[in-house]
Design a protein around this motif. Sequence first.
Motif, PDB file in Angstrom:
ATOM      1  N   GLU A  21       0.815  -1.221   0.000  1.00  0.00           N
ATOM      2  CA  GLU A  21       0.000   0.000   0.000  1.00  0.00           C
ATOM      3  C   GLU A  21       0.846   1.268   0.000  1.00  0.00           C
ATOM      4  OE1 GLU A  21      -3.346   0.087   2.682  1.00  0.00           O
ATOM      5  OE2 GLU A  21      -3.531  -2.092   2.537  1.00  0.00           O
ATOM      6  N   LYS A  22       1.949   1.262   0.725  1.00  0.00           N
ATOM      7  CA  LYS A  22       2.807   2.457   0.767  1.00  0.00           C
ATOM      8  C   LYS A  22       3.401   2.732  -0.611  1.00  0.00           C
ATOM      9  CE  LYS A  22       6.651   4.722   3.156  1.00  0.00           C
ATOM     10  NZ  LYS A  22       6.458   5.893   2.353  1.00  0.00           N
ATOM     11  N   LEU A  23       3.862   1.711  -1.284  1.00  0.00           N
ATOM     12  CA  LEU A  23       4.429   1.876  -2.625  1.00  0.00           C
ATOM     13  C   LEU A  23       3.379   2.436  -3.583  1.00  0.00           C
ATOM     14  CD1 LEU A  23       6.883   1.416  -4.503  1.00  0.00           C
ATOM     15  CD2 LEU A  23       5.975  -0.863  -4.944  1.00  0.00           C
ATOM     16  N   ARG A  24       2.187   1.840  -3.567  1.00  0.00           N
ATOM     17  CA  ARG A  24       1.124   2.318  -4.461  1.00  0.00           C
ATOM     18  C   ARG A  24       0.760   3.760  -4.144  1.00  0.00           C
ATOM     19  NH1 ARG A  24      -1.880  -1.959  -2.758  1.00  0.00           N
ATOM     20  NH2 ARG A  24      -3.619  -0.533  -2.486  1.00  0.00           N
ATOM     21  N   SER A  25       0.698   4.093  -2.864  1.00  0.00           N
ATOM     22  CA  SER A  25       0.359   5.457  -2.455  1.00  0.00           C
ATOM     23  C   SER A  25       1.443   6.446  -2.879  1.00  0.00           C
ATOM     24  CB  SER A  25       0.155   5.501  -0.940  1.00  0.00           C
ATOM     25  OG  SER A  25      -0.052   6.825  -0.518  1.00  0.00           O
ATOM     26  N   ASP A  26       2.705   6.093  -2.650  1.00  0.00           N
ATOM     27  CA  ASP A  26       3.816   6.974  -3.015  1.00  0.00           C
ATOM     28  C   ASP A  26       3.904   7.197  -4.522  1.00  0.00           C
ATOM     29  OD1 ASP A  26       4.450   7.130  -0.338  1.00  0.00           O
ATOM     30  OD2 ASP A  26       6.259   5.901  -0.484  1.00  0.00           O
ATOM     31  N   LEU A  27       3.386   6.243  -5.293  1.00  0.00           N
ATOM     32  CA  LEU A  27       3.455   6.329  -6.754  1.00  0.00           C
ATOM     33  C   LEU A  27       2.101   6.655  -7.397  1.00  0.00           C
ATOM     34  CD1 LEU A  27       5.823   3.291  -7.455  1.00  0.00           C
ATOM     35  CD2 LEU A  27       6.393   5.723  -7.562  1.00  0.00           C
ATOM     36  N   LEU A  74      23.510 -10.693 -12.894  1.00  0.00           N
ATOM     37  CA  LEU A  74      22.703 -11.543 -12.014  1.00  0.00           C
ATOM     38  C   LEU A  74      23.172 -11.386 -10.572  1.00  0.00           C
ATOM     39  CD1 LEU A  74      20.485 -13.674 -11.699  1.00  0.00           C
ATOM     40  CD2 LEU A  74      22.243 -15.416 -12.079  1.00  0.00           C
ATOM     41  N   GLU A  75      24.482 -11.342 -10.375  1.00  0.00           N
ATOM     42  CA  GLU A  75      25.039 -11.207  -9.022  1.00  0.00           C
ATOM     43  C   GLU A  75      24.602  -9.900  -8.368  1.00  0.00           C
ATOM     44  OE1 GLU A  75      26.667 -12.493  -5.657  1.00  0.00           O
ATOM     45  OE2 GLU A  75      26.473 -13.697  -7.477  1.00  0.00           O
ATOM     46  N   ASN A  76      24.584  -8.806  -9.119  1.00  0.00           N
ATOM     47  CA  ASN A  76      24.169  -7.526  -8.545  1.00  0.00           C
ATOM     48  C   ASN A  76      22.669  -7.470  -8.283  1.00  0.00           C
ATOM     49  OD1 ASN A  76      26.735  -6.446  -8.255  1.00  0.00           O
ATOM     50  ND2 ASN A  76      26.738  -5.557 -10.299  1.00  0.00           N
ATOM     51  N   TRP A  77      21.865  -8.089  -9.141  1.00  0.00           N
ATOM     52  CA  TRP A  77      20.429  -8.187  -8.851  1.00  0.00           C
ATOM     53  C   TRP A  77      20.233  -8.928  -7.526  1.00  0.00           C
ATOM     54  CZ3 TRP A  77      16.989  -5.175 -10.747  1.00  0.00           C
ATOM     55  CH2 TRP A  77      16.923  -4.832 -12.103  1.00  0.00           C
ATOM     56  N   LYS A  78      20.965 -10.021  -7.375  1.00  0.00           N
ATOM     57  CA  LYS A  78      20.854 -10.846  -6.161  1.00  0.00           C
ATOM     58  C   LYS A  78      21.255 -10.035  -4.929  1.00  0.00           C
ATOM     59  CE  LYS A  78      22.128 -15.461  -4.605  1.00  0.00           C
ATOM     60  NZ  LYS A  78      22.887 -16.671  -4.932  1.00  0.00           N
ATOM     61  N   LYS A  79      22.330  -9.239  -5.028  1.00  0.00           N
ATOM     62  CA  LYS A  79      22.772  -8.411  -3.908  1.00  0.00           C
ATOM     63  C   LYS A  79      21.717  -7.378  -3.529  1.00  0.00           C
ATOM     64  CE  LYS A  79      27.737  -8.782  -4.654  1.00  0.00           C
ATOM     65  NZ  LYS A  79      28.948  -8.074  -5.106  1.00  0.00           N
ATOM     66  N   MET A  80      21.056  -6.795  -4.533  1.00  0.00           N
ATOM     67  CA  MET A  80      20.002  -5.812  -4.228  1.00  0.00           C
ATOM     68  C   MET A  80      18.801  -6.498  -3.582  1.00  0.00           C
ATOM     69  SD  MET A  80      20.041  -3.079  -7.348  1.00  0.00           S
ATOM     70  CE  MET A  80      20.363  -4.261  -8.666  1.00  0.00           C
ATOM     71  N   ALA A  81      18.411  -7.646  -4.115  1.00  0.00           N
ATOM     72  CA  ALA A  81      17.251  -8.362  -3.581  1.00  0.00           C
ATOM     73  C   ALA A  81      17.492  -8.818  -2.143  1.00  0.00           C
ATOM     74  CB  ALA A  81      16.907  -9.559  -4.469  1.00  0.00           C
ATOM     75  N   SER A  82      18.734  -9.190  -1.831  1.00  0.00           N
ATOM     76  CA  SER A  82      19.038  -9.677  -0.484  1.00  0.00           C
ATOM     77  C   SER A  82      19.300  -8.546   0.498  1.00  0.00           C
ATOM     78  CB  SER A  82      20.262 -10.599  -0.527  1.00  0.00           C
ATOM     79  OG  SER A  82      21.425  -9.837  -0.807  1.00  0.00           O
ATOM     80  N   GLY A  86      22.373  -1.549  -1.541  1.00  0.00           N
ATOM     81  CA  GLY A  86      21.214  -0.678  -1.678  1.00  0.00           C
ATOM     82  C   GLY A  86      21.007  -0.242  -3.119  1.00  0.00           C
ATOM     83  N   PRO A  87      19.758  -0.054  -3.543  1.00  0.00           N
ATOM     84  CA  PRO A  87      19.473   0.355  -4.916  1.00  0.00           C
ATOM     85  C   PRO A  87      20.119   1.681  -5.315  1.00  0.00           C
ATOM     86  CG  PRO A  87      17.486  -0.428  -3.843  1.00  0.00           C
ATOM     87  CD  PRO A  87      18.539  -0.334  -2.789  1.00  0.00           C
ATOM     88  N   LYS A  88      20.115   2.650  -4.402  1.00  0.00           N
ATOM     89  CA  LYS A  88      20.715   3.948  -4.738  1.00  0.00           C
ATOM     90  C   LYS A  88      22.219   3.792  -4.945  1.00  0.00           C
ATOM     91  CE  LYS A  88      19.337   7.899  -2.751  1.00  0.00           C
ATOM     92  NZ  LYS A  88      19.232   8.939  -1.710  1.00  0.00           N
ATOM     93  N   GLU A 113      13.510   2.691  -4.606  1.00  0.00           N
ATOM     94  CA  GLU A 113      14.308   1.821  -3.743  1.00  0.00           C
ATOM     95  C   GLU A 113      13.451   0.717  -3.139  1.00  0.00           C
ATOM     96  OE1 GLU A 113      18.001   3.839  -1.798  1.00  0.00           O
ATOM     97  OE2 GLU A 113      16.246   5.082  -1.391  1.00  0.00           O
ATOM     98  N   GLU A 114      12.262   1.056  -2.684  1.00  0.00           N
ATOM     99  CA  GLU A 114      11.355   0.053  -2.112  1.00  0.00           C
ATOM    100  C   GLU A 114      11.001  -1.007  -3.147  1.00  0.00           C
ATOM    101  OE1 GLU A 114       8.725  -2.168   0.216  1.00  0.00           O
ATOM    102  OE2 GLU A 114      10.404  -0.861   0.728  1.00  0.00           O
ATOM    103  N   SER A 115      10.752  -0.577  -4.381  1.00  0.00           N
ATOM    104  CA  SER A 115      10.378  -1.541  -5.424  1.00  0.00           C
ATOM    105  C   SER A 115      11.510  -2.527  -5.698  1.00  0.00           C
ATOM    106  CB  SER A 115       9.963  -0.824  -6.705  1.00  0.00           C
ATOM    107  OG  SER A 115      11.073  -0.288  -7.393  1.00  0.00           O
ATOM    108  N   LEU A 116      12.747  -2.075  -5.599  1.00  0.00           N
ATOM    109  CA  LEU A 116      13.873  -2.985  -5.817  1.00  0.00           C
ATOM    110  C   LEU A 116      14.129  -3.873  -4.602  1.00  0.00           C
ATOM    111  CD1 LEU A 116      16.284  -0.698  -7.838  1.00  0.00           C
ATOM    112  CD2 LEU A 116      14.897  -2.582  -8.688  1.00  0.00           C
ATOM    113  N   ARG A 117      13.985  -3.334  -3.408  1.00  0.00           N
ATOM    114  CA  ARG A 117      14.135  -4.164  -2.198  1.00  0.00           C
ATOM    115  C   ARG A 117      13.052  -5.241  -2.150  1.00  0.00           C
ATOM    116  NH1 ARG A 117      15.591   0.780   0.368  1.00  0.00           N
ATOM    117  NH2 ARG A 117      13.428   1.138   0.907  1.00  0.00           N
ATOM    118  N   MET A 118      11.882  -4.899  -2.669  1.00  0.00           N
ATOM    119  CA  MET A 118      10.746  -5.816  -2.676  1.00  0.00           C
ATOM    120  C   MET A 118      11.045  -7.090  -3.478  1.00  0.00           C
ATOM    121  SD  MET A 118       6.991  -4.435  -3.664  1.00  0.00           S
ATOM    122  CE  MET A 118       7.279  -4.577  -5.411  1.00  0.00           C
ATOM    123  N   MET A 119      12.004  -7.009  -4.383  1.00  0.00           N
ATOM    124  CA  MET A 119      12.369  -8.192  -5.181  1.00  0.00           C
ATOM    125  C   MET A 119      12.801  -9.345  -4.285  1.00  0.00           C
ATOM    126  SD  MET A 119      14.428  -6.602  -8.398  1.00  0.00           S
ATOM    127  CE  MET A 119      13.521  -5.925  -9.788  1.00  0.00           C
TER     128      MET A 119
END
Length: 128
Positions: A21-27, A74-82, A86-88, A113-119
């Motif tokens: 809900e916060k993501l949808r509201s912020d966007l 792939l390794e950097n996607w994995k690092k962001m998801a875990s 940080g995305p920034k 940032e939230e959308s990427l952490r959400m992965m």
Amino acid sequence: MYAFLSEEWIKAYADEWNRNEKLRSDLKDFSARIKYYIEGSEDRAVELVVENGVAKSVGLANSHSYDFELWASLENWKKMASGDMGPKAAMLTKRLKFKGSMITAMKYMGAFEESLRMMGRIPTNWNL
């Protein structure tokens, strides 16, 4: 478990997006067509279409033009998801490549940032 950035994975990601809900509201004033892929595998890209903060459709990317494109190893996607990177920080160090309006991205940086952490909440098979 879903193979990372597969069609099934992006559907699960959209479901997670719409539960946030916060993501949808912020966007709520944000609409865009977003393309995601693993560096070197653009032919297997997926897309997410967001309208007023809601994930409206997903699927395999095609020849549409995109408002934003995001790609990384792939390794950097994995690092962001875990949360190991940080995305920034990933963007600033060019570990996450980005194409699109930087002004818009900065305006919505918290939500981005939230959308990427959400992965990291998607049950993911990283062994591609």
